[in-house]
Design an enzyme around this catalytic site. Structure first.
Site, PDB file in Angstrom:
ATOM      1  N   ASN A 171       0.801  -1.226   0.000  1.00  0.00           N
ATOM      2  CA  ASN A 171       0.000   0.000   0.000  1.00  0.00           C
ATOM      3  C   ASN A 171       0.828   1.267   0.000  1.00  0.00           C
ATOM      4  O   ASN A 171       0.429   2.261  -0.604  1.00  0.00           O
ATOM      5  CB  ASN A 171      -0.914   0.011   1.220  1.00  0.00           C
ATOM      6  CG  ASN A 171      -1.824   1.226   1.259  1.00  0.00           C
ATOM      7  OD1 ASN A 171      -2.653   1.405   0.380  1.00  0.00           O
ATOM      8  ND2 ASN A 171      -1.663   2.064   2.285  1.00  0.00           N
ATOM      9  N   ASP A 187       1.470   6.829  -0.644  1.00  0.00           N
ATOM     10  CA  ASP A 187       0.443   5.845  -0.964  1.00  0.00           C
ATOM     11  C   ASP A 187       0.505   5.487  -2.444  1.00  0.00           C
ATOM     12  O   ASP A 187       0.289   6.328  -3.314  1.00  0.00           O
ATOM     13  CB  ASP A 187      -0.939   6.404  -0.615  1.00  0.00           C
ATOM     14  CG  ASP A 187      -1.973   5.320  -0.460  1.00  0.00           C
ATOM     15  OD1 ASP A 187      -1.912   4.606   0.552  1.00  0.00           O
ATOM     16  OD2 ASP A 187      -2.846   5.192  -1.339  1.00  0.00           O
ATOM     17  N   ASP A 205       0.113  -6.431   4.840  1.00  0.00           N
ATOM     18  CA  ASP A 205      -0.315  -5.277   5.627  1.00  0.00           C
ATOM     19  C   ASP A 205      -1.383  -4.475   4.883  1.00  0.00           C
ATOM     20  O   ASP A 205      -1.415  -4.430   3.652  1.00  0.00           O
ATOM     21  CB  ASP A 205       0.913  -4.400   5.914  1.00  0.00           C
ATOM     22  CG  ASP A 205       0.625  -3.259   6.858  1.00  0.00           C
ATOM     23  OD1 ASP A 205       0.190  -3.531   7.981  1.00  0.00           O
ATOM     24  OD2 ASP A 205       0.827  -2.094   6.457  1.00  0.00           O
ATOM     25  N   HIS A 209      -6.947  -1.249   2.336  1.00  0.00           N
ATOM     26  CA  HIS A 209      -6.675   0.076   1.789  1.00  0.00           C
ATOM     27  C   HIS A 209      -6.158   0.015   0.352  1.00  0.00           C
ATOM     28  O   HIS A 209      -5.727   1.039  -0.198  1.00  0.00           O
ATOM     29  CB  HIS A 209      -5.680   0.811   2.687  1.00  0.00           C
ATOM     30  CG  HIS A 209      -6.167   0.983   4.089  1.00  0.00           C
ATOM     31  ND1 HIS A 209      -7.187   1.845   4.406  1.00  0.00           N
ATOM     32  CD2 HIS A 209      -5.810   0.382   5.247  1.00  0.00           C
ATOM     33  CE1 HIS A 209      -7.430   1.778   5.706  1.00  0.00           C
ATOM     34  NE2 HIS A 209      -6.611   0.894   6.234  1.00  0.00           N
ATOM     35  N   GLU A 250      -4.145  -8.410   6.348  1.00  0.00           N
ATOM     36  CA  GLU A 250      -4.667  -7.627   7.467  1.00  0.00           C
ATOM     37  C   GLU A 250      -5.857  -6.816   6.973  1.00  0.00           C
ATOM     38  O   GLU A 250      -5.706  -5.897   6.177  1.00  0.00           O
ATOM     39  CB  GLU A 250      -3.594  -6.692   8.025  1.00  0.00           C
ATOM     40  CG  GLU A 250      -4.117  -5.823   9.157  1.00  0.00           C
ATOM     41  CD  GLU A 250      -3.360  -4.509   9.324  1.00  0.00           C
ATOM     42  OE1 GLU A 250      -3.313  -3.998  10.449  1.00  0.00           O
ATOM     43  OE2 GLU A 250      -2.821  -4.006   8.319  1.00  0.00           O
TER      44      GLU A 250
END
Length: 924
Positions: free
Chosen positions: A177, A277, A308, A312, A342
């Site tokens: 991410n 990002d 992770d 997102h 996650e």
């Protein structure tokens, strides 16, 4: 009390049984796959990893095997090297050699697999974050090498080889991410998020486009850092080529929209506290990360990845990344390669989306963590825990199910189970805290899933102040004052000592649980059938049964503080059971009603094993489908349930077919209630579907249900903001948001309003996704006006869908926060003092620098005269740093600069509670 559902022969099912008595019986699928043939009933899937125990370890906090790498070769200044063993936000000295030297300790706990926090090279220090260091591994600059504070690539290879020699696996924690905070913006560092509705992405030629129209297609527009983004990305001199591989230095491969607030659209597109990002919708990013992580599999033999921040990242990324890694690993000698993500959320309908629609193998079981804490630590209802497990079939599909999920009790972000049991029971003592900690581990080890032990939990670590840095103590002797103040459960030891004690009661307990599960494999991945639950605090019971062995285990847990005697339903009448775990009678026998009498001590668990096997079924039971309908909480998931007659061990395969298609399996359930939640998000509304169920008994007999027909429903749409019946200010624009389920890039939403009983008028149409938003100016309306809003979903080839309207009333502005503080280096000049009466700065709770709410303009204001000087400041909300806003209104954003000229000046400070932007203007 409640019991699980022994299947009851209903009138409808009985009729079906008669109708099918002479029907030909479909054959069981001997391969166990059950997802290819139209007449096959399969077994409940057991994926590559359903019987492992994980040890989750933060390398910097475990063991220091080489003091020579403590500073990472960056010198003695902690603000350069990041090494300071007295501070919890800095490197403390652990490394891979230290981990290698403690493999006996880790394996002695019963560990099958070691899961390492990210160990790639990090930006050593980010001054903007405290300052703080990259000890945790989430500020990566080089994805091809191990962080020098932790060792070298050779050290990792040695660790993996040594683990493999012992029959253990090594999993890497990876990130797709974001990277470290390297990119800044011309508009300022860590600026506020700019929505796509406000400023769309633009091609290098300046043409607006929606990135989701290209995600997953393999193509993407050419971008230019000067024209394509709402913020123009810039790199500091000397950092133009900081990241490795080199493609990561291309600033057009990042979203460049500003800081996230972790809600709505910006949750996927915004920067995490300034972290860069990545534009994961771009195929260059997808391919780049697949290449990076394939290398670690091929060159180092990594056995799997924990991923992770999965939620997102866009869905199309995972649909390419998952197969791209798993298929490659299998082709390179890793047939059991396993990845889990996650997804920090407690809602199964949402977390399961990543395994059903996105096709990933598994996610971390955050819903389990929540349920386990509520039962074992907070003493919540046993019936709630039963309901939790009975909804596990959200994860059941053709290639995955709940048995693959890693389960856990706490972690490095939310905090430790030791801290939870203390904070949830503040008046208890060490004996009860330790007992509840043990109960939580028993639940984790005996229920479905792969248990994860967070390093230090086996030594009774607590972290009295909560999660994040407070839950990242060192296993070796600490010098961090906060850690030295922590109490440990079950021992008199402290963090001033090494804590690798195999004699600690929790270490011995966890090792015993792992050993028991190893000797009785059904306790790890046998079918998990709920059996009994008290209506309140008390006993919850379930059975675990291996489909090959057909021997039932009964697990009963008690979260009350008194012994409880219950009768637990089983598969077998007159069956003897022998105790294999816990403080209880050595044996028990079921009655004619198949009930097993069990007495469970307070805050304890007992386990019994049947002396014999479940009786072989003489014929397959009758089976009938329940009504097929979209799940109430997820329009894109079709709930398909089956009513099975009889009370033995059954597996039910659910199948679907379209108008012209053949039957296709969509999942097999091995526990009642038998059900799946078929993901129909990719199907057009109105598509006709037929469902059926095939029940397989424990003797190989199969019986199909009659099919049921339905069709894929139209998406639903609702206005989520503003709230129906609420008020809106007559000064600020009204933000109107709509939520679509299922949401697709091809959709657009038209927003409409009416005043009073007037006609509906169009406010505008939002064609961007995933969030649909419009704003409305109501300033010209009189106070007390009734305004209604509705949203209309538009999608090519589909009928429009209109949301129910919401109605609000215009009113004077009201404060949205209790207090707003101007906090910074100027507070001492404003008049802030500490408890000792001395001038103080950066105090979020200083009343002297509070702003006041002005209902005439809906803003917060404060005016002060300041002496000459240069200052930095931001606003803190409700006397705390938990919520704060900096430059541009960014949550946790950069400080604002204020230079006061010679002779001093008076300034009016303002905070806009709608845009979150703070400002200061000189008063003439």
């Amino acid at each position: 009390m409640r019991t699980s559902r022994p299947a009851v022969l209903t009138a409808a099912t009985a009729a079906l049984a008669l109708a099918l008595t002479s029907a030909p019986v479909a054959q069981a699928d001997p391969s166990g796959e059950g997802d290819q043939g139209s007449d096959r009933a399969g077994h409940s899937l057991r994926g590559p990893v359903t019987d492992e125990t994980f040890y989750f370890v933060m390398a910097d906090r475990f063991a220091n095997g080489d003091t020579g790498n403590d500073t990472g070769g960056l010198g003695s200044d902690p603000l350069v090297s990041g090494f300071d063993p007295t501070r919890k936000g800095f490197y403390n000295g652990g490394d891979l050699k230290g981990l290698l030297g403690k493999l006996d300790y880790i394996q002695g706990l019963g560990t099958d697999s070691i899961w390492l926090t990210p160990s790639f090279k990090n930006k050593a220090v980010q001054l903007e974050d405290g300052p703080s260091a990259g000890y945790h591994g989430y500020w990566i600059t080089d994805f091809t090498r191990i962080d020098p504070h932790l060792g070298s690539n050779a050290d990792l290879a040695a660790l993996i080889d040594a683990a493999h020699d012992r029959g253990m696996k090594v999993y890497f924690d990876i990130i797709t991410n974001q990277t470290a905070d390297v990119i800044g913006y011309e508009e300022g560092a860590r600026t506020a998020y700019v929505p796509k509705d406000t400023e769309p992405y633009r091609t290098a030629a300046g043409q607006p486009f929606d990135d989701r129209d290209y995600a997953g297609t393999g193509t993407f527009p050419q971008l230019d850092p000067q024209t394509s983004f709402p913020h123009k990305p810039v790199l500091e001199p000397g950092e133009e080529n900081l990241k490795v591989p080199a493609w990561l230095n291309d600033t057009t491969l990042y979203h460049n929209r500003g800081n996230t607030t972790f809600t709505g659209e910006d949750s996927q597109y915004g920067d995490f506290f300034g972290l860069d990002d990545l534009f994961t919708e771009n195929p260059r990013v997808v391919d780049g990360f697949i290449d990076i992580y394939r290398t670690w599999v091929k060159d180092f033999g990594v056995d799997g990845f924990r991923i992770d921040t999965m939620k997102h990242v866009d869905d199309e990324f995972w649909k390419a990344f998952g197969p791209g890694l798993v298929d490659y690993a299998k082709a390179n000698g890793k047939p059991d390669f396993f990845m889990f993500g996650e997804v920090f959320d407690q809602t199964k309908s949402y977390t399961s989306h990543f395994t059903t629609e996105d096709g990933m193998q598994a996610v971390l079981d955050f819903p389990f963590q929540d349920a386990a804490r509520k039962y074992a630590s907070q003493g919540r209802s046993a019936a709630d825990l039963e309901s939790f497990f009975e909804s596990d079939d959200w994860y059941t599909d053709a290639d995955s199910n709940v048995y693959e999920l890693p389960t856990f009790l706490g972690n490095h972000d939310m905090g430790r189970i030791g801290q939870f049991v203390v904070s949830d029971n503040p008046d208890a003592g060490d004996a009860e805290w330790t007992a509840r900690d043990r109960l939580a581990h028993e639940l984790m080890y005996f229920s479905r899933g792969n248990p994860v032990v967070y390093y230090g939990d086996e030594q009774g670590f607590t972290g009295a102040s909560g999660g994040d840095q407070n839950a990242r103590q060192t296993m070796f002797a600490s010098k961090v004052p906060d850690y030295l103040d922590d109490d440990l459960l079950g021992t008199s030891r402290t963090h001033a000592q090494d804590n690798f004690e195999a004699s600690h009661p929790l270490y011995r307990q966890i090792a015993a649980l792992a050993d028991l599960a190893r000797r009785h494999p059904a306790l790890r991945d046998g079918a998990h059938q709920m059996r009994f639950a008290a209506n309140g605090t008390g006993v919850v019971a379930f059975s675990r049964t291996d489909r090959e062995e057909q021997r039932e285990y009964v697990v009963a847990l008690n979260n009350s503080e008194s012994p409880e005697t219950v009768t637990v339903p089983t598969y077998s009448p007159g069956m003897g059971f022998a105790k294999v775990y816990g403080d209880a009678a050595a044996s028990a026998t079921t009655g004619a009603d198949r009930g097993l009498p069990v007495t469970v001590p307070p805050l304890s668990t007992v386990v019994y094993r049947a002396d014999g096997t479940v009786a072989r079924s003489q014929h397959a039971p009758a089976v009938a489908l329940d009504d097929v309908a979209p799940a109430p909480v997820s329009r894109s998931r079709m709930h398909v349930g089956a009513d099975v007659a009889g009370d033995s061990f059954y597996e039910v395969t659910f199948q679907v077919r379209g108008p012209q298609g053949s039957w296709r399996s969509i999942g097999t359930d091995d526990t009642a209630p038998y059900q799946v939640f078929h993901d129909t998000a990719a199907l057009d509304p109105g598509t006709r579907l037929q469902y059926r169920a095939l029940v397989l008994d424990n003797a190989g007999h199969v019986r199909p249900s009659a099919p049921r027909s339905t069709q894929v429903p139209s998406p639903s749409i609702r206005v989520s903001t503003p709230s129906d019946g609420g008020t809106v200010t007559n000064i600020d624009p009204v933000t109107v948001k709509a939520v679509v389920d299922p949401e697709r890039p091809s959709q657009s939403v038209r927003f409409e309003r009416r005043v009073g009983d007037g006609a509906w008028t169009v406010l505008g149409t939002d064609t961007s996704s995933p969030e649909h938003v419009v704003t409305d100016d109501v300033e010209a309306l009189p106070l007390g006006s009734r305004v209604s809003y509705r949203a209309v979903l538009l999608e090519a080839g589909q009928p429009a869908v209109t949301a129910a309207p919401v109605t609000v009333t215009t009113a004077e502005p009201k404060p949205a926060r209790t207090s707003v503080t101007v906090a910074g280096s100027l507070q001492s000049e404003i008049g802030c003092v500490n408890a000792a009466g001395q001038p103080t700065d950066w105090d979020p709770a200083c009343a002297a620098s509070h702003l006041s709410f002005d209902k005439t303009d809906g803003l917060w204001h404060g005016t002060w005269t300041l002496p000459a000087g240069s200052h930095e400041w931001k606003v803190a909300i409700n006397d705390s740093w938990t919520e704060n806003y900096g430059a541009g209104g960014a949550a946790g954003g950069s400080n604002l600069a204020l230079t006061v000229p010679e002779g001093g000046a008076t300034y009016r400070f303002t905070w806009n509670q709608v845009t979150h932007v703070p400002s200061a203007a000189e008063v003439p």
